[in-house]
Design a protein around this motif. Structure first.
Motif, PDB file in Angstrom:
ATOM      1  N   MET A  91       0.837  -1.201   0.000  1.00 56.68           N
ATOM      2  CA  MET A  91       0.000   0.000   0.000  1.00 56.68           C
ATOM      3  C   MET A  91       0.877   1.259   0.000  1.00 56.68           C
ATOM      4  O   MET A  91       0.631   2.196  -0.758  1.00 56.68           O
ATOM      5  N   LEU A  92       1.926   1.263   0.835  1.00 61.05           N
ATOM      6  CA  LEU A  92       2.844   2.400   0.844  1.00 61.05           C
ATOM      7  C   LEU A  92       3.531   2.545  -0.511  1.00 61.05           C
ATOM      8  O   LEU A  92       3.680   3.647  -1.027  1.00 61.05           O
ATOM      9  N   HIS A  93       3.949   1.419  -1.075  1.00 65.06           N
ATOM     10  CA  HIS A  93       4.629   1.447  -2.375  1.00 65.06           C
ATOM     11  C   HIS A  93       3.708   1.986  -3.465  1.00 65.06           C
ATOM     12  O   HIS A  93       4.145   2.722  -4.348  1.00 65.06           O
ATOM     13  N   ASP A  94       2.439   1.635  -3.394  1.00 64.78           N
ATOM     14  CA  ASP A  94       1.476   2.108  -4.390  1.00 64.78           C
ATOM     15  C   ASP A  94       1.290   3.624  -4.312  1.00 64.78           C
ATOM     16  O   ASP A  94       1.086   4.289  -5.323  1.00 64.78           O
ATOM     17  N   VAL A  95       1.358   4.172  -3.101  1.00 66.72           N
ATOM     18  CA  VAL A  95       1.184   5.612  -2.906  1.00 66.72           C
ATOM     19  C   VAL A  95       2.448   6.371  -3.292  1.00 66.72           C
ATOM     20  O   VAL A  95       2.400   7.388  -3.970  1.00 66.72           O
ATOM     21  N   ARG A  96       3.582   5.856  -2.851  1.00 69.74           N
ATOM     22  CA  ARG A  96       4.875   6.470  -3.176  1.00 69.74           C
ATOM     23  C   ARG A  96       5.901   5.349  -3.285  1.00 69.74           C
ATOM     24  O   ARG A  96       6.373   4.820  -2.277  1.00 69.74           O
ATOM     25  N   PRO A  97       6.262   4.998  -4.512  1.00 65.82           N
ATOM     26  CA  PRO A  97       7.183   3.871  -4.713  1.00 65.82           C
ATOM     27  C   PRO A  97       8.543   4.075  -4.030  1.00 65.82           C
ATOM     28  O   PRO A  97       9.048   5.182  -3.935  1.00 65.82           O
ATOM     29  N   PHE A  98       9.097   2.977  -3.551  1.00 69.86           N
ATOM     30  CA  PHE A  98      10.441   2.966  -2.976  1.00 69.86           C
ATOM     31  C   PHE A  98      11.177   1.777  -3.571  1.00 69.86           C
ATOM     32  O   PHE A  98      10.571   0.829  -4.053  1.00 69.86           O
ATOM     33  N   ASP A  99      12.502   1.867  -3.552  1.00 76.69           N
ATOM     34  CA  ASP A  99      13.342   0.844  -4.177  1.00 76.69           C
ATOM     35  C   ASP A  99      13.782  -0.243  -3.219  1.00 76.69           C
ATOM     36  O   ASP A  99      14.041  -1.376  -3.633  1.00 76.69           O
ATOM     37  N   ILE A 100      13.906   0.112  -1.945  1.00 70.93           N
ATOM     38  CA  ILE A 100      14.476  -0.824  -0.981  1.00 70.93           C
ATOM     39  C   ILE A 100      13.899  -0.547   0.407  1.00 70.93           C
ATOM     40  O   ILE A 100      13.524   0.584   0.703  1.00 70.93           O
ATOM     41  N   VAL A 101      13.810  -1.587   1.220  1.00 70.55           N
ATOM     42  CA  VAL A 101      13.374  -1.468   2.608  1.00 70.55           C
ATOM     43  C   VAL A 101      14.545  -1.882   3.488  1.00 70.55           C
ATOM     44  O   VAL A 101      15.106  -2.958   3.316  1.00 70.55           O
ATOM     45  N   TYR A 102      14.927  -0.999   4.405  1.00 68.24           N
ATOM     46  CA  TYR A 102      15.969  -1.319   5.379  1.00 68.24           C
ATOM     47  C   TYR A 102      15.306  -1.517   6.735  1.00 68.24           C
ATOM     48  O   TYR A 102      14.448  -0.724   7.141  1.00 68.24           O
ATOM     49  N   THR A 103      15.712  -2.549   7.453  1.00 71.03           N
ATOM     50  CA  THR A 103      15.136  -2.882   8.748  1.00 71.03           C
ATOM     51  C   THR A 103      16.134  -2.619   9.874  1.00 71.03           C
ATOM     52  O   THR A 103      17.300  -3.021   9.778  1.00 71.03           O
ATOM     53  N   ASP A 104      15.664  -1.947  10.921  1.00 74.23           N
ATOM     54  CA  ASP A 104      16.429  -1.718  12.153  1.00 74.23           C
ATOM     55  C   ASP A 104      17.788  -1.068  11.911  1.00 74.23           C
ATOM     56  O   ASP A 104      18.797  -1.452  12.499  1.00 74.23           O
TER      57      ASP A 104
END
Length: 79
Positions: free
Chosen positions: A50-63
Protein backbone atom coordinates in the motif's frame (compact mmCIF):
# COMPACT_ATOMS: atom_id res chain seq x y z
CA UNK A 1 2.09 6.49 18.59
CA UNK A 2 0.64 8.97 16.17
CA UNK A 3 -2.98 9.06 15.07
CA UNK A 4 -3.08 6.78 12.00
CA UNK A 5 -5.19 9.28 10.07
CA UNK A 6 -2.19 11.60 9.94
CA UNK A 7 0.61 9.05 9.76
CA UNK A 8 3.26 9.64 7.15
CA UNK A 9 6.05 7.29 6.13
CA UNK A 10 9.52 8.80 5.93
CA UNK A 11 11.63 7.94 2.92
CA UNK A 12 15.37 8.45 2.59
CA UNK A 13 17.61 8.64 -0.45
CA UNK A 14 20.56 6.24 -0.49
CA UNK A 15 24.02 7.28 -1.64
CA UNK A 16 23.41 5.54 -4.96
CA UNK A 17 20.14 7.44 -5.54
CA UNK A 18 17.58 4.80 -4.57
CA UNK A 19 14.56 5.61 -2.42
CA UNK A 20 14.66 3.73 0.87
CA UNK A 21 12.00 3.08 3.47
CA UNK A 22 13.37 2.56 6.98
CA UNK A 23 11.28 0.20 9.11
CA UNK A 24 11.77 -1.03 12.67
CA UNK A 25 10.78 -4.42 13.99
CA UNK A 26 10.01 -3.18 17.52
CA UNK A 27 9.54 0.10 19.36
CA UNK A 28 12.71 -0.40 21.42
CA UNK A 29 14.73 -0.78 18.21
CA UNK A 30 13.18 2.38 16.75
CA UNK A 31 14.11 4.32 19.88
CA UNK A 32 17.65 2.88 19.97
CA UNK A 33 18.26 3.58 16.27
CA UNK A 34 16.36 6.84 15.72
CA UNK A 35 15.97 8.40 19.17
CA UNK A 36 13.10 8.50 21.64
CA UNK A 37 11.19 11.42 20.11
CA UNK A 38 10.44 9.81 16.75
CA UNK A 39 6.80 9.67 15.70
CA UNK A 40 5.73 6.19 14.70
CA UNK A 41 2.85 4.04 13.56
CA UNK A 42 2.37 0.30 13.29
CA UNK A 43 1.82 -1.31 9.92
CA UNK A 44 1.48 -5.01 9.08
CA UNK A 45 4.20 -6.26 6.75
CA UNK A 46 1.67 -7.14 4.07
CA UNK A 47 0.62 -3.47 3.95
CA UNK A 48 3.99 -2.32 2.60
CA UNK A 49 2.54 -2.70 -0.88
CA UNK A 50 0.00 0.00 0.00
CA UNK A 51 2.84 2.40 0.84
CA UNK A 52 4.63 1.45 -2.38
CA UNK A 53 1.48 2.11 -4.39
CA UNK A 54 1.18 5.61 -2.91
CA UNK A 55 4.87 6.47 -3.18
CA UNK A 56 7.18 3.87 -4.71
CA UNK A 57 10.44 2.97 -2.98
CA UNK A 58 13.34 0.84 -4.18
CA UNK A 59 14.48 -0.82 -0.98
CA UNK A 60 13.37 -1.47 2.61
CA UNK A 61 15.97 -1.32 5.38
CA UNK A 62 15.14 -2.88 8.75
CA UNK A 63 16.43 -1.72 12.15
CA UNK A 64 19.06 0.66 10.74
CA UNK A 65 20.94 2.85 13.20
CA UNK A 66 20.85 6.48 12.07
CA UNK A 67 23.46 8.86 13.54
CA UNK A 68 21.97 11.82 15.41
CA UNK A 69 23.06 14.34 12.79
CA UNK A 70 21.03 12.46 10.14
CA UNK A 71 17.88 11.70 12.12
CA UNK A 72 15.79 14.57 10.78
CA UNK A 73 15.41 13.59 7.12
CA UNK A 74 15.81 16.39 4.65
CA UNK A 75 15.20 16.24 0.94
CA UNK A 76 18.31 15.05 -0.86
CA UNK A 77 20.19 13.94 2.27
CA UNK A 78 21.55 10.41 1.77
CA UNK A 79 20.42 7.74 4.24
Amino acid sequence: MTDGRYAEAVYRQTKDGRTALLVYSALDRLQACQGEDQPWFGLPLQSLQMLHDVRPFDIVYTDVYVPEERRAPEAGVPA
